[in-house]
Design a protein around this motif. Structure first.
Motif, mmCIF file in Angstrom:
data_model
loop_
_atom_site.group_PDB
_atom_site.id
_atom_site.type_symbol
_atom_site.label_atom_id
_atom_site.label_comp_id
_atom_site.label_asym_id
_atom_site.label_seq_id
_atom_site.Cartn_x
_atom_site.Cartn_y
_atom_site.Cartn_z
ATOM 1 N N LEU A 798 0.829 -1.207 0.000
ATOM 2 C CA LEU A 798 0.000 0.000 0.000
ATOM 3 C C LEU A 798 0.862 1.254 0.000
ATOM 4 O O LEU A 798 0.556 2.242 -0.678
ATOM 5 N N GLU A 799 1.936 1.218 0.775
ATOM 6 C CA GLU A 799 2.815 2.379 0.887
ATOM 7 C C GLU A 799 3.474 2.707 -0.442
ATOM 8 O O GLU A 799 3.790 3.878 -0.730
ATOM 9 N N ALA A 805 0.799 7.513 5.671
ATOM 10 C CA ALA A 805 -0.302 7.655 6.630
ATOM 11 C C ALA A 805 -1.584 7.047 6.076
ATOM 12 O O ALA A 805 -2.334 6.368 6.781
ATOM 13 N N THR A 806 -1.855 7.287 4.787
ATOM 14 C CA THR A 806 -3.053 6.725 4.152
ATOM 15 C C THR A 806 -2.957 5.204 4.088
ATOM 16 O O THR A 806 -3.923 4.487 4.353
ATOM 17 N N ALA A 807 -1.783 4.725 3.723
ATOM 18 C CA ALA A 807 -1.574 3.270 3.658
ATOM 19 C C ALA A 807 -1.802 2.630 5.017
ATOM 20 O O ALA A 807 -2.396 1.554 5.110
ATOM 21 N N ALA A 808 -1.324 3.279 6.059
ATOM 22 C CA ALA A 808 -1.492 2.721 7.397
ATOM 23 C C ALA A 808 -2.960 2.639 7.784
ATOM 24 O O ALA A 808 -3.423 1.650 8.351
ATOM 25 N N ARG A 809 -3.733 3.703 7.452
ATOM 26 C CA ARG A 809 -5.145 3.705 7.812
ATOM 27 C C ARG A 809 -5.943 2.681 7.005
ATOM 28 O O ARG A 809 -6.938 2.154 7.490
ATOM 29 N N GLU A 810 -5.514 2.415 5.772
ATOM 30 C CA GLU A 810 -6.241 1.466 4.931
ATOM 31 C C GLU A 810 -5.884 0.011 5.244
ATOM 32 O O GLU A 810 -6.569 -0.908 4.776
#
Length: 878
Positions: A798-799, A805-810
């Protein structure tokens, strides 16, 4: 997977042929080995010492213990003699039959084994009891007994210093009356009532030590000897005639019952595990065809793993018998991750061939990594001295490799043949709201609080580690309802009959005597026995005292039958007269205990007389006859035994029976010292004190107690070795592949926290570590590392496409997170079948695995994302 997708039917046909052949091989070649020798490597020093001792005294190895219990010592002695005699006739089944403290030798010379003071005390009581015995020898009817007791009371009232134990007589009347009223009559012990002590060797529990001829080519070598014992007890009607119960225990019986119990429970646990996993797969995948493909792949892998176990090891033991449940719980993870990613792509309108290829690219690498790390977790047991888990590690570690292979070949073939186009027509099962939103909010919006809480819990769990304990008692690891286990626990509580003793080998009998005296001085030792101890000390003085005692009984007392049976009315009148005498106030005024006994006896007689008033004719006579037998029935035999022991004659070493001598003196002259504990060895600390205390004086000491403690210590060492090896090997392997220390930290830190919390929870809920569940902590490393690898791998994917930050939340909204969640659920469902087993070791393994997998899931889905969020925040700040 692409190659398999092009030739799916050929792959499945070959799979069917191979699986059928391996199934037949596994069913015929895989055996069970429940022997205690299968637990640890025989190269350990304490094992070598034990084997050397067993070569000198082979008659002591692999004994079968028969425990005979009852309420009457004399009846227990008769039952034991009858059973031992019958078993001696079965020489094809038993090499030797030995009754400790039994036989005519100990009946004749038993009094010489008392201390001089005890014999003098016995002489005083006999002198006082002689008039009462004389009265009973003239009239041993119920009337005569009642009159004799009244005479004893009159004598005690006129001479308060008389040593006659009236309290015991009154209690005997109470017990006999209550037993008759409850329709369970039992004889009383007149030696205790008159002499304030049991006759030497008289006990309500006796042992028969059997040396069975075991045929290890049979599936259950102990079945025939145990069957013969139980059949003999039934044929002799020991329960009906003597009121005696017969139980079989000892390592041979424990292993036999455990083998039959575990074989049954392993099958039930495997079936239960499959049922629970199937149910959870339906919830996770939402497709019958997908579930069928995953289950079929799982079963193929299970058959192949069982065949490997048969070829590589040849058997399963008390620990490795759980390999099937472990395989189902862990092997299904590969299928879940593949199926969920494949289903995600198919629902996204990706064509089947492309979906298979993308699934292989997306999760194939992480699956291979997970299979390797899980296998490492299992293989870490192989070099340890704990052979039981070494075999489990070899079987299950290879099983993970087999499961991966089947998931990458059989599963894609099934997916291709089954035409999973139906997945396009239905949406994926919705993740629970708390999972998709609540967990994400907690992990990322409260990341700092989660990390601090994790750190605090980790430190608390670390502080609890010194308080963890290992339960050495192998009996408590077995089914507590089993006959052999209950009998074994009863023997452990009795220092004289404890099956856990220590043996020391001396050069000769003189050396054995010197060593025994040193050992007997230890506080942890009750007695240290050599063959010379069977020759009583101070015989001349004791024989002189007994010669004086025999003056009171110059001829054996006779107890002739009454010329004419008394009428019911006369017997009732005698009992009422005795009841009136028991109400005398002086009894309580002179002695509170004696008074309380008199009151109880009076109330019991009142109940008995009340019952008699409600009966008529023949039933009255039967009740009175039963009461008379309980009170007087065995008096003649007990007095005859005592009289025979009053003129024993001297004992020399040559007089000691052969069955005793063979157990204490070897043919080459070396002598055995049997060291008995002063404490209950079912307590772990008492066992350690006993063994360590003796071995401080005698480092070469061996025996069951030494072996047991050393097993436990070797097992704990193996645990530490396996845990450290697995941790280092897994961490190093992940680093070599990823070359990112940060990612290794993300995987290993939550895993370490879960292991610490599992150990702390075991302490809190009271589950001690034992020989079966000690594998849990190293096992969790191999189990839990998979989830961390999948999550970190997906996060990096995802990263690569969007901001960190977006990848972590998803992350927690992906199919990978759902697969981790459902994989953990299926693992927990599989292990839950173990937790329900009646076998304590099996059940404790399942419960600790349930706790550990739950905590691992929480740490991976909460702590790991919080750590990722913390790294993202730090990167943003920079």
């Amino acid at each position: 997977m692409n190659a398999v997708g092009r030739r799916p039917r050929a792959v499945l046909a070959l799979t069917a042929i191979v699986t059928t052949g391996l199934l037949g091989y596994g069913l015929t070649q895989l055996g069970l080995n429940m022997s205690h020798r299968a637990l640890l490597s025989e190269d350990l020093p304490f094992w070598r010492a034990y084997n050397e001792f067993a070569q000198v005294f082979p008659i002591l190895d692999e004994a079968l213990l028969v425990v005979v219990d009852g309420e009457s010592p004399s009846r227990v002695r008769k039952a034991t003699q009858a059973l031992a005699t019958r078993l001696r006739q079965r020489s094809e089944t038993f090499e030797s039959v030995y009754v400790p403290g039994g036989g005519t030798f100990f009946e004749r010379y038993g009094l010489l084994y008392l201390d001089t003071d005890e014999i003098e005390d016995l002489a005083d009581h006999l002198a006082t009891a002689q008039p009462l015995v004389a009265e009973l020898s003239r009239d041993r009817s119920l009337q005569g007994l009642a009159r004799t007791i009244r005479l004893g009371m009159e004598h005690a009232q006129s001479d308060p210093t008389a040593p006659m134990n009236l309290s015991a007589v009154f209690d005997s009347v109470s017990l006999a009356a209550r037993a008759v009223l409850e329709e369970q009559p039992r004889p009383i012990s007149w030696s205790e009532a008159l002499l304030r002590r049991s006759f030497p060797g008289d006990t309500s529990r006796r042992l028969i030590v059997l040396q069975p001829r075991l045929d290890y080519e049979q599936f259950l070598p102990a079945r025939e000897p145990i069957r013969v014992v139980r059949q003999a007890a039934r044929e002799l009607h020991l329960a009906d005639i003597y009121g005696a119960s017969v139980r079989v225990t000892g390592n041979v019986a424990l292993n036999y019952e455990e083998m039959t119990s575990l074989a049954r429970q392993a099958v039930l646990a495997t079936l239960g595990s499959l049922a629970l996993v199937t149910l959870l797969l339906f919830v996770a995948l939402g497709s019958k065809r997908l579930v069928g493909a995953v289950l079929a792949t799982l079963l193929v892998g299970l058959v192949w793993t069982a065949a490997f176990a048969a070829a590589a090891v040849g058997h399963v033991n008390v620990v490795s018998v759980a390999f099937a449940v472990l395989f189902i719980g862990l092997g299904v993870d590969f299928g879940i991750h593949l199926a969920m990613r494949y289903a995600e792509l198919m629902r996204g309108r990706v064509e089947h061939t492309a979906a298979l290829a993308e699934t292989a690219r997306g999760v194939g690498g992480s699956l291979a990594l997970c299979a390797t790390t899980t296998a490492i977790g299992f293989y870490a047991f192989v070099p340890t001295d704990y052979r039981a888990v070494a075999e489990l590690g070899l079987i299950s570690g290879t099983g993970m490799v087999i499961s991966l292979f089947c998931s990458l070949t059989v599963l894609p073939a099934l997916l291709t043949v089954s035409r999973m186009d139906e997945l396009r027509l239905r949406p994926a099962p919705a993740a629970p709201r708390w999972f998709s939103q609540g967990l994400t909010a907690l992990a990322f919006r409260r990341a700092r609080a989660v990390r601090l809480a994790a750190m605090a819990l980790g430190l608390a769990a670390l502080g609890a580690l010194p308080f963890l304990r290992f339960d050495h008692n192998v009996a408590r690891m077995r089914d507590p309802g089993a006959e052999s286990v209950r009998a074994f626990e009863d023997l452990l509580a009795d220092s004289e009959m404890s099956p856990w003793t220590i043996d020391v080998l001396a050069a000769d009998l003189d050396a054995a005597g010197r060593q025994a005296r040193r050992l007997a001085a230890l506080g942890v030792v009750e007695r240290a026995v050599t063959l010379a101890d069977y020759v009583p000390e101070d015989q001349q003085e004791k024989l002189e005292i007994l010669a004086d005692v025999s003056l009171f009984f110059p001829t054996p007392p006779t107890f002739p039958e009454p010329a004419e049976p008394a009428s019911v009315a006369d017997q009732v009148a005698a009992l009422r007269a005795l009841q009136e005498s028991l109400r005398s106030f002086w009894l309580e005024d002179s002695d509170a205990r004696r008074g309380a006994s008199a009151r109880r006896a009076e109330r019991r007689l009142e109940d008995l007389l009340g019952r008699l008033e409600a009966l008529e004719g023949r039933r009255e006579e039967e009740l009175l006859a039963s009461f008379e037998r309980s009170l007087i029935g065995e008096l003649p035999e007990q007095m005859a035994t005592l009289w025979a022991a009053l003129d024993p004659g001297p004992v020399e070493l040559a007089d000691i029976p052969d069955d005793v001598a063979r157990r204490m003196l070897a043919e080459d002259g070396r002598a055995r010292i049997q060291v008995l504990p002063s404490e209950d060895l079912s307590d772990n600390e008492a066992l350690a004190r006993f063994v360590d205390g003796v071995r401080e004086l005698e480092p070469a000491a061996t025996g069951s107690a030494v072996s047991l403690l050393e097993w436990a210590r070797a097992t704990v060492r193996s645990l530490r070795q396996a845990f450290v090896s697995a941790f280092v090997a897994i961490g190093l392997f992940v680093w070599l592949l990823w070359r990112r220390l940060g990612d290794v930290w993300l995987v290993m830190a939550p895993l370490s926290l879960a292991a610490l919390l599992t150990a702390a929870c075991a302490l809190v809920v009271g589950i001690p570590f034992n020989f079966a569940n000690i594998v849990v902590l190293p096992l969790l490393l191999g189990i839990g590392v998979d989830s961390g690898i999948h999550l970190v791998h997906r996060y990096r994917e995802l990263e690569a496409r969007e901001a960190g930050a977006t990848a972590a939340r998803e992350l927690l909204g992906t199919s990978t997170a759902r697969a981790v969640f459902f994989s953990a659920l299926t693992t927990m469902g599989s292990f839950g079948s173990l937790a329900l087993a009646s076998h304590t070791g099996f059940a404790s393994l399942g419960r600790l695995l349930l706790i550990g997998v739950t905590l691992t899931l929480v740490c991976n889905l909460l702590v790991l994302p919080a750590m990722i969020a913390g790294r993202g925040a730090s990167a943003a700040a920079r």
